[in-house]
Design a protein around this motif. Structure first.
Motif, PDB file in Angstrom:
ATOM      1  N   ASP A  55      38.657  68.344  50.467  1.00 33.39           N
ATOM      2  CA  ASP A  55      40.007  68.541  50.991  1.00 33.39           C
ATOM      3  C   ASP A  55      40.925  68.856  49.820  1.00 33.39           C
ATOM      4  OD1 ASP A  55      39.311  68.054  53.604  1.00 33.39           O
ATOM      5  OD2 ASP A  55      39.523  65.891  53.361  1.00 33.39           O
ATOM      6  N   LEU A  56      41.467  70.052  49.823  1.00 36.46           N
ATOM      7  CA  LEU A  56      42.323  70.478  48.727  1.00 36.46           C
ATOM      8  C   LEU A  56      43.747  70.609  49.224  1.00 36.46           C
ATOM      9  CD1 LEU A  56      40.014  73.214  47.220  1.00 36.46           C
ATOM     10  CD2 LEU A  56      40.458  70.965  46.265  1.00 36.46           C
ATOM     11  N   TYR A  57      44.665  70.470  48.260  1.00 38.66           N
ATOM     12  CA  TYR A  57      46.061  70.716  48.578  1.00 38.66           C
ATOM     13  C   TYR A  57      46.515  69.858  49.744  1.00 38.66           C
ATOM     14  CZ  TYR A  57      48.955  74.177  46.295  1.00 38.66           C
ATOM     15  OH  TYR A  57      49.835  74.813  45.462  1.00 38.66           O
ATOM     16  N   THR A  73      51.023  77.812  35.260  1.00 37.25           N
ATOM     17  CA  THR A  73      51.188  77.711  36.717  1.00 37.25           C
ATOM     18  C   THR A  73      52.669  77.573  37.062  1.00 37.25           C
ATOM     19  OG1 THR A  73      51.183  75.293  36.925  1.00 37.25           O
ATOM     20  CG2 THR A  73      49.027  76.366  36.870  1.00 37.25           C
ATOM     21  N   GLY A 121      51.512  74.364  40.963  1.00 40.71           N
ATOM     22  CA  GLY A 121      50.125  74.518  40.536  1.00 40.71           C
ATOM     23  C   GLY A 121      49.469  75.837  40.917  1.00 40.71           C
ATOM     24  N   HIS A 141      45.408  76.027  41.309  1.00 40.98           N
ATOM     25  CA  HIS A 141      44.500  75.672  40.224  1.00 40.98           C
ATOM     26  C   HIS A 141      43.277  74.894  40.732  1.00 40.98           C
ATOM     27  CE1 HIS A 141      43.505  75.937  36.156  1.00 40.98           C
ATOM     28  NE2 HIS A 141      44.732  76.214  35.755  1.00 40.98           N
ATOM     29  N   SER A 142      43.394  74.317  41.903  1.00 40.18           N
ATOM     30  CA  SER A 142      42.256  73.570  42.455  1.00 40.18           C
ATOM     31  C   SER A 142      41.104  74.488  42.869  1.00 40.18           C
ATOM     32  CB  SER A 142      42.720  72.702  43.623  1.00 40.18           C
ATOM     33  OG  SER A 142      43.614  73.400  44.436  1.00 40.18           O
ATOM     34  N   LEU A 181      47.330  63.036  36.548  1.00 35.52           N
ATOM     35  CA  LEU A 181      47.787  64.312  35.957  1.00 35.52           C
ATOM     36  C   LEU A 181      49.144  64.718  36.547  1.00 35.52           C
ATOM     37  CD1 LEU A 181      45.451  67.482  35.916  1.00 35.52           C
ATOM     38  CD2 LEU A 181      47.805  67.632  36.653  1.00 35.52           C
ATOM     39  N   TRP A 182      49.226  64.774  37.874  1.00 37.14           N
ATOM     40  CA  TRP A 182      50.454  65.234  38.529  1.00 37.14           C
ATOM     41  C   TRP A 182      51.617  64.253  38.321  1.00 37.14           C
ATOM     42  CZ3 TRP A 182      51.869  69.883  39.810  1.00 37.14           C
ATOM     43  CH2 TRP A 182      50.884  70.847  40.029  1.00 37.14           C
ATOM     44  N   ILE A 239      52.866  64.889  34.617  1.00 35.42           N
ATOM     45  CA  ILE A 239      53.574  66.150  34.314  1.00 35.42           C
ATOM     46  C   ILE A 239      54.857  66.283  35.143  1.00 35.42           C
ATOM     47  CG2 ILE A 239      51.504  67.317  33.468  1.00 35.42           C
ATOM     48  CD1 ILE A 239      51.309  68.871  36.075  1.00 35.42           C
ATOM     49  N   VAL A 277      38.131  67.240  31.814  1.00 32.88           N
ATOM     50  CA  VAL A 277      37.960  67.775  33.168  1.00 32.88           C
ATOM     51  C   VAL A 277      36.638  68.528  33.278  1.00 32.88           C
ATOM     52  CG1 VAL A 277      38.983  69.229  34.975  1.00 32.88           C
ATOM     53  CG2 VAL A 277      40.486  68.011  33.388  1.00 32.88           C
ATOM     54  N   ILE A 304      48.141  69.478  29.388  1.00 32.88           N
ATOM     55  CA  ILE A 304      49.079  70.194  30.252  1.00 32.88           C
ATOM     56  C   ILE A 304      50.491  69.828  29.819  1.00 32.88           C
ATOM     57  CG2 ILE A 304      49.858  70.647  32.615  1.00 32.88           C
ATOM     58  CD1 ILE A 304      47.106  69.941  33.594  1.00 32.88           C
ATOM     59  N   PHE A 360      54.120  74.929  34.340  1.00 31.61           N
ATOM     60  CA  PHE A 360      53.256  74.172  33.430  1.00 31.61           C
ATOM     61  C   PHE A 360      52.352  75.117  32.660  1.00 31.61           C
ATOM     62  CE2 PHE A 360      54.044  71.529  37.207  1.00 31.61           C
ATOM     63  CZ  PHE A 360      54.693  70.452  36.611  1.00 31.61           C
ATOM     64  N   THR A 361      52.022  74.708  31.428  1.00 34.77           N
ATOM     65  CA  THR A 361      51.051  75.453  30.620  1.00 34.77           C
ATOM     66  C   THR A 361      49.897  74.514  30.306  1.00 34.77           C
ATOM     67  OG1 THR A 361      52.808  76.756  29.610  1.00 34.77           O
ATOM     68  CG2 THR A 361      50.701  76.710  28.454  1.00 34.77           C
ATOM     69  N   ARG A 382      43.053  74.347  26.860  1.00 34.88           N
ATOM     70  CA  ARG A 382      41.827  73.536  26.806  1.00 34.88           C
ATOM     71  C   ARG A 382      41.029  73.853  25.568  1.00 34.88           C
ATOM     72  NH1 ARG A 382      43.544  76.237  31.290  1.00 34.88           N
ATOM     73  NH2 ARG A 382      43.857  74.862  33.061  1.00 34.88           N
TER      74      ARG A 382
END
Ligand SMILES: Cc1cc2nc3c(=O)[nH]c(=O)nc-3n(C[C@H](O)[C@H](O)[C@H](O)COP(=O)(O)O)c2cc1C
Length: 159
Positions: free
Chosen positions: A20-22, A48, A52, A77-78, A93-94, A97, A107, A123, A135-136, A139
């Motif tokens: 399940d995303l977003y 992003t 995201g 990004h997911s 993370l969220w 930021i 990750v 991030i 966001f930037t 990695r």
């Protein structure tokens, strides 16, 4: 933007899972145990929007993820979310930021071909006139020791 992964695009033997995303969209994920080693000396960079959605990727991002620039720009990004990554890691993370602070973590990312690659990610919020406008993420190659610690930690978190 969130099409299911297709067996003909996967390299090697794969497992299937629905994620399940977003918070709302369910995506069928096909994933393998094939790791792509992080290339020496490369930085994987993306930017992003505040929610995201990918707005920029560099060539190393394209090479490592296996997606084209066209597939990546405008996608959440997911699109790289691997089923072994704990939900709590992305919440942290969220939360971080969105407070305007820098987040760092390890990750495991999903490739278009079903394989994966580990990154050490930072991030950074882009702040203009006191407001977060995007966001930037940069990695780097993670150490094997840290990756092994995360494999153990994330599997405990997922249990
Ligand atoms: C700049 C930025 C870079 C991100 N990079 C990744 C990434 O490389 N891999 C990943 O799985 N999620 C990444 N995320 C987190 C995703 O937006 C998303 O929260 C995560 O994949 C989990 O999916 P979900 O939030 O839909 O549950 C990034 C987010 C931002 C803002």
């Amino acid at each position: 933007m969130f099409s299911d992964m297709k067996p003909e695009e996967i390299t090697g033997e794969f497992k299937e899972i629905s994620l399940d995303l977003y918070q709302s969209i369910t995506r069928k994920i096909l994933y393998t145990e094939l790791e792509t080693a992080y290339p020496e000396g490369k930085l994987i960079v993306s930017t992003t929007s505040i929610d995201g959605i990918i707005t920029y990727v560099n060539q190393s991002f394209i090479d490592m993820s296996g997606f084209s620039e066209e597939e990546l720009i405008g996608s959440p990004h997911s699109i790289l979310r691997h089923p072994d990554m704990p939900v709590a890691a992305f919440k942290d993370l969220w939360d971080t930021i969105q407070r305007g602070e820098k987040w760092q973590g390890y990750v495991k990312n999903l490739r278009k071909d079903g394989g994966y690659y580990w990154v050490k990610a930072s991030i950074i919020p882009k702040i203009r006139a006191g407001k977060i406008v995007g966001f930037t993420s940069v990695r780097r190659k993670p150490s094997r020791t840290k990756v092994n610690e995360c494999i153990a930690l994330y599997s405990t978190m997922n249990a």
